[in-house]
Design an enzyme around this catalytic site. Structure first.
Site, short mmCIF file in Angstrom:
data_model
loop_
_atom_site.label_atom_id
_atom_site.label_comp_id
_atom_site.label_asym_id
_atom_site.label_seq_id
_atom_site.Cartn_x
_atom_site.Cartn_y
_atom_site.Cartn_z
N SER A 29 0.88 -1.18 0.00
CA SER A 29 0.00 0.00 0.00
C SER A 29 0.91 1.22 0.00
O SER A 29 2.09 1.12 0.36
CB SER A 29 -0.85 -0.01 1.28
OG SER A 29 -1.49 1.23 1.48
N TYR B 257 -1.82 -0.87 10.50
CA TYR B 257 -1.85 -1.14 9.06
C TYR B 257 -0.51 -0.77 8.41
O TYR B 257 0.05 -1.54 7.61
CB TYR B 257 -3.00 -0.36 8.43
CG TYR B 257 -3.27 -0.67 6.97
CD1 TYR B 257 -3.85 -1.87 6.58
CD2 TYR B 257 -2.98 0.27 5.98
CE1 TYR B 257 -4.11 -2.14 5.24
CE2 TYR B 257 -3.24 0.01 4.65
CZ TYR B 257 -3.79 -1.19 4.27
OH TYR B 257 -4.05 -1.45 2.95
N1 LIG Z 1 -8.73 -0.44 -1.18
C1 LIG Z 1 -7.72 0.36 -0.88
O1 LIG Z 1 -7.88 1.59 -0.75
C2 LIG Z 1 -6.35 -0.23 -0.72
C3 LIG Z 1 -5.23 0.63 -0.76
C4 LIG Z 1 -3.96 0.08 -0.63
C5 LIG Z 1 -3.79 -1.29 -0.48
N2 LIG Z 1 -4.90 -2.10 -0.42
C6 LIG Z 1 -4.69 -3.54 -0.24
O2 LIG Z 1 -5.30 -4.25 -1.32
C7 LIG Z 1 -5.49 -5.62 -0.90
C8 LIG Z 1 -6.87 -6.07 -1.36
O3 LIG Z 1 -7.84 -5.41 -0.55
P1 LIG Z 1 -9.15 -4.73 -1.18
O4 LIG Z 1 -8.93 -3.27 -1.12
O5 LIG Z 1 -9.51 -5.38 -2.43
O6 LIG Z 1 -10.22 -5.06 -0.01
P2 LIG Z 1 -11.41 -6.11 0.03
O7 LIG Z 1 -11.88 -6.12 1.45
O8 LIG Z 1 -12.39 -5.80 -1.02
O9 LIG Z 1 -10.69 -7.48 -0.33
C9 LIG Z 1 -9.84 -8.15 0.60
C10 LIG Z 1 -10.12 -9.64 0.50
O10 LIG Z 1 -9.25 -10.32 1.44
C11 LIG Z 1 -10.02 -11.33 2.06
N3 LIG Z 1 -9.44 -11.70 3.36
C12 LIG Z 1 -9.50 -11.03 4.54
N4 LIG Z 1 -8.88 -11.72 5.50
C13 LIG Z 1 -8.39 -12.86 4.93
C14 LIG Z 1 -7.63 -13.95 5.41
N5 LIG Z 1 -7.27 -14.06 6.70
N6 LIG Z 1 -7.29 -14.93 4.54
C15 LIG Z 1 -7.68 -14.86 3.23
N7 LIG Z 1 -8.41 -13.85 2.72
C16 LIG Z 1 -8.75 -12.85 3.57
C17 LIG Z 1 -11.41 -10.74 2.21
O11 LIG Z 1 -12.41 -11.72 2.42
C18 LIG Z 1 -11.56 -9.99 0.89
O12 LIG Z 1 -12.14 -10.83 -0.09
C19 LIG Z 1 -5.26 -5.63 0.60
O13 LIG Z 1 -3.99 -6.18 0.88
C20 LIG Z 1 -5.30 -4.17 0.98
O14 LIG Z 1 -4.57 -3.90 2.16
C21 LIG Z 1 -6.16 -1.61 -0.56
#
Ligand SMILES: NC(=O)c1ccc[n+]([C@@H]2O[C@H](COP(=O)([O-])OP(=O)(O)OC[C@H]3O[C@@H](n4cnc5c(N)ncnc54)[C@H](O)[C@@H]3O)[C@@H](O)[C@H]2O)c1
Length: 278
Positions: free
Chosen positions: A142, A155
């Protein structure tokens, strides 16, 4: 990697957000898929969106559990005999001041965001190296892995860990012959289910930061305002992988934020608040 068609992609967190968009994009590129998440219904929805004829299997995996990730790796090699593109993407977020963050917050978020990546690397990389085939690991960090955001220390610590792990891994893979690459994805906010991460918090790590709600409001608003979609981030990520790029910073403004932090460090001055708040 020269071609994606016919190769095998492993995607954690494939039941929502970025993981779902990566799954769709890899399927469109003709890849065979191993899709993992704790959320089985989310995985089913992802599969229902895949182009007809896509070869895919799903598996309920908690990435914080090493044995679950190892079983995912076993299932991938049994099904396809290979893994070429591994997205260590599953993630969760918790908010609130450092001093009121609970041990459950730390154990949950570090368990998923950092140890999930550790487990992915430990399970998949040895077999990918042994195969001699080209391959690539993409670790989702991130912008919070390159900056220090008030109200997000748990985080940020997890994502800084993913960045440095990926940098170390890059050097090691180069030394190991260079047929495996690694990229670290560092996006700013974009619209997904991440602000509703509590839906996935295990019952045995239930104690959340008592001041988390207040901070989470900011995160929710920033995510809603995100200019790039999850589909945009997935596309940019796959393009970067095909170019063999290590750092993937899809948001232009991120570069300035990182530069400011680096200058603060080099000039030994107090850290600039990336949110511009007091
Ligand atoms: N959305 C943002 O603004 C943003 C910004 C920077 C980084 N990220 C990163 O992107 C990645 C994807 O997240 P997203 O934004 O798509 O959110 P999201 O919540 O839509 O997707 C995350 C997925 O991870 C799954 N998950 C949670 N805990 C888990 C576990 N213990 N084992 C397996 N799966 C698990 C959830 O069920 C979900 O399907 C994450 O690593 C997040 O930190 C997101």
């Amino acid at each position: 990697m020269d071609t994606l068609n016919g190769r095998v992609a492993v995607i954690t967190g494939a039941g929502s957000g970025l993981g779902r968009e990566l799954s769709l994009l890899c399927a469109k590129a003709g890849m065979r898929l191993a899709l993992a998440d704790v959320d089985v219904a989310g995985l089913d929805t992802t599969v229902s969106l895949l182009p007809e004829g896509t070869e895919a299997f799903t598996r309920q995996v908690d990435v914080s559990k090493p044995e679950a990730v190892e079983a995912l790796c076993d299932a991938t090699y049994v099904s396809y005999g290979a893994a070429h593109l591994v997205f260590n993407n599953a993630g969760v977020a918790a908010s609130g001041p450092t001093w009121t963050s609970t041990l459950d917050d730390w154990n949950w978020v570090l368990g998923v965001n950092l140890m999930g990546v550790v487990h992915g690397v430990k399970s998949f990389v040895p077999r990918m190296l042994a195969s001699g085939e080209p391959g690539h690991i993409v670790n989702t960090a991130s912008l919070a892995g390159l900056s220090s955001v008030p109200g997000s220390s748990v985080y940020c610590v997890s994502k800084h860990g993913v960045v440095t792990l990926s940098e170390c891994l890059h050097h090691e893979l180069q030394a190991a012959g260079g047929h495996l690459g690694v990229s670290v994805l560092c996006p700013a906010f974009f619209k997904t289910g991440i602000a509703e991460s509590e839906r996935n918090r295990p019952a045995d790590l239930a104690e959340a930061n008592p001041l988390g709600e207040e901070y989470a409001k900011f995160v929710k608003a920033a995510i809603e305002a995100g200019r790039l979609s999850a589909a945009d981030i997935a596309r940019i990520t796959l393009e970067a992988v095909q170019e063999g790029r290590f750092y993937i910073l899809p948001h232009g403004g991120a570069v300035r934020q990182v530069e400011t932090r680096m200058r603060d460090i080099l000039e030994q001055r107090a850290p600039t608040n990336p949110l511009g708040t007091a």
